[in-house]
Design an enzyme around this catalytic site. Structure first.
Site, mmCIF file in Angstrom:
data_model
loop_
_atom_site.group_PDB
_atom_site.id
_atom_site.type_symbol
_atom_site.label_atom_id
_atom_site.label_comp_id
_atom_site.label_asym_id
_atom_site.label_seq_id
_atom_site.Cartn_x
_atom_site.Cartn_y
_atom_site.Cartn_z
ATOM 1 N N SER A 62 2.040 1.831 -4.946
ATOM 2 C CA SER A 62 3.427 2.248 -5.178
ATOM 3 C C SER A 62 4.131 2.756 -3.926
ATOM 4 O O SER A 62 5.361 2.822 -3.897
ATOM 5 C CB SER A 62 3.480 3.329 -6.258
ATOM 6 O OG SER A 62 2.909 4.537 -5.795
ATOM 7 N N LYS A 123 5.096 10.288 -4.254
ATOM 8 C CA LYS A 123 6.391 9.621 -4.164
ATOM 9 C C LYS A 123 7.208 10.229 -3.022
ATOM 10 O O LYS A 123 6.807 11.203 -2.400
ATOM 11 C CB LYS A 123 7.172 9.762 -5.479
ATOM 12 C CG LYS A 123 6.419 9.314 -6.729
ATOM 13 C CD LYS A 123 6.117 7.828 -6.735
ATOM 14 C CE LYS A 123 5.288 7.441 -7.966
ATOM 15 N NZ LYS A 123 4.839 6.025 -7.893
#
Length: 297
Positions: A62, A123
């Site tokens: 990701s 993230k």
């Protein structure tokens, strides 16, 4: 003179002492002290992990291209203060507020614990409290201003056990290099946030995550996105799809990613001879703090 008398005369003082000296007792082990020492060591390690820094393993794609599956990195726990997610293994329920709390900066890479889950995601911070954030056709718009994106030359990442370049995520990206090895060729863009923090993202084309909002980020919340924009369960994805379900409270931020310690390509086995060959030597020591350029006006 009898034989017994002669025997007594022949015996030396040393022998007499040896006979008189009692046998040395074996030292006894204080098991309580041993257990206490081990427990204190474990508590010290957990305290360091909870309040100073902890290792972190990248389990997915990701955050490509800055982070690859198989990277090991250091996450510092103190830059934003401490919250209920700071202790190792997250044993605490949600507790509002932070101790010595400070909001992350745009562009920081952080670890975050999704609501109702006992695991960590990693993230990048894109939006801060009060921002109106929207994503249109894959472009982030902050407070009505599109975040600048600059197309770059495609990058090539070597294909290995931890970076297999699956066609479902990267259709048509697997190519063969001049050296005969396989590479994952990815289209990338340089994105620059309003504070001048810049980094590279992967965008494989239209996807359901390319459209979001607009939303106003609440107080003490942040909006997080993965650099692999089409394959990231971040603030754009609902909780039902293992996403973050929108802006996340700052209490859910567990720390800031600092640098890569080492990286493994996933092709090693139990044979120690394969461990050295599994190291991605070009990744150790890479900083995870984004570069800064002149802030976009």
């Amino acid at each position: 003179m009898t034989a017994a008398d002669m025997s007594e005369k022949d015996s030396s003082p040393a022998e007499e002492q040896a006979v008189a000296r009692p046998k040395a007792e074996k030292p006894t082990i204080n098991w309580w002290q041993e257990v206490k020492s081990i427990a204190l060591l474990i508590l010290a390690v957990l305290a360091f992990h909870s309040f100073v820094a902890k290792p972190f393993y990248i389990p997915s794609e990701s955050m490509m291209p800055v982070l690859l599956k198989g990277d090991r990195l250091v996450v510092s726990k103190f830059p934003y203060g401490w919250s209920y997610v700071s202790p190792s293994f997250h044993p605490l329920p949600f507790i509002k507020g932070r101790i010595f709390g400070r909001l992350p900066e745009r562009g920081d890479i952080v670890i975050v614990s999704p609501r109702h889950r006992r695991e960590d995601y990693i993230k990048r911070v894109i939006g801060l409290p009060g921002d109106i954030l929207e994503v249109r056709g894959g472009q982030v718009i902050l407070n009505g201003v599109p975040v600048p994106q600059k197309p770059l030359k495609p990058i090539r990442i070597p294909i290995d056990g931890n970076a297999p370049c699956p066609s479902i995520q990267f259709p048509g990206a697997a190519v063969e290099g001049r050296d005969g090895k396989g590479y994952c060729q990815l289209p990338v863009r340089q994105e620059t946030l309003p504070n001048g923090r810049t980094y590279v993202t992967v965008d494989m084309g239209p996807s359901s995550l390319d459209w979001y909002g607009p939303v106003r980020i609440p107080s003490n919340h942040v909006f997080l996105m993965g650099d692999n924009r089409d394959n990231s369960a971040d603030s754009r994805a609902p909780l039902e799809e293992n996403g973050l379900g929108g802006p996340v409270p700052w209490e859910a931020i567990g720390g800031r990613a600092e640098f890569i310690t080492f990286s493994l390509d996933g092709d090693s086995s139990w044979n120690p001879q394969t461990w050295l060959h599994a190291l991605r030597s070009d990744r150790a020591g890479n900083s995870l703090r984004p570069r800064s350029v002149t802030a976009a006006k």
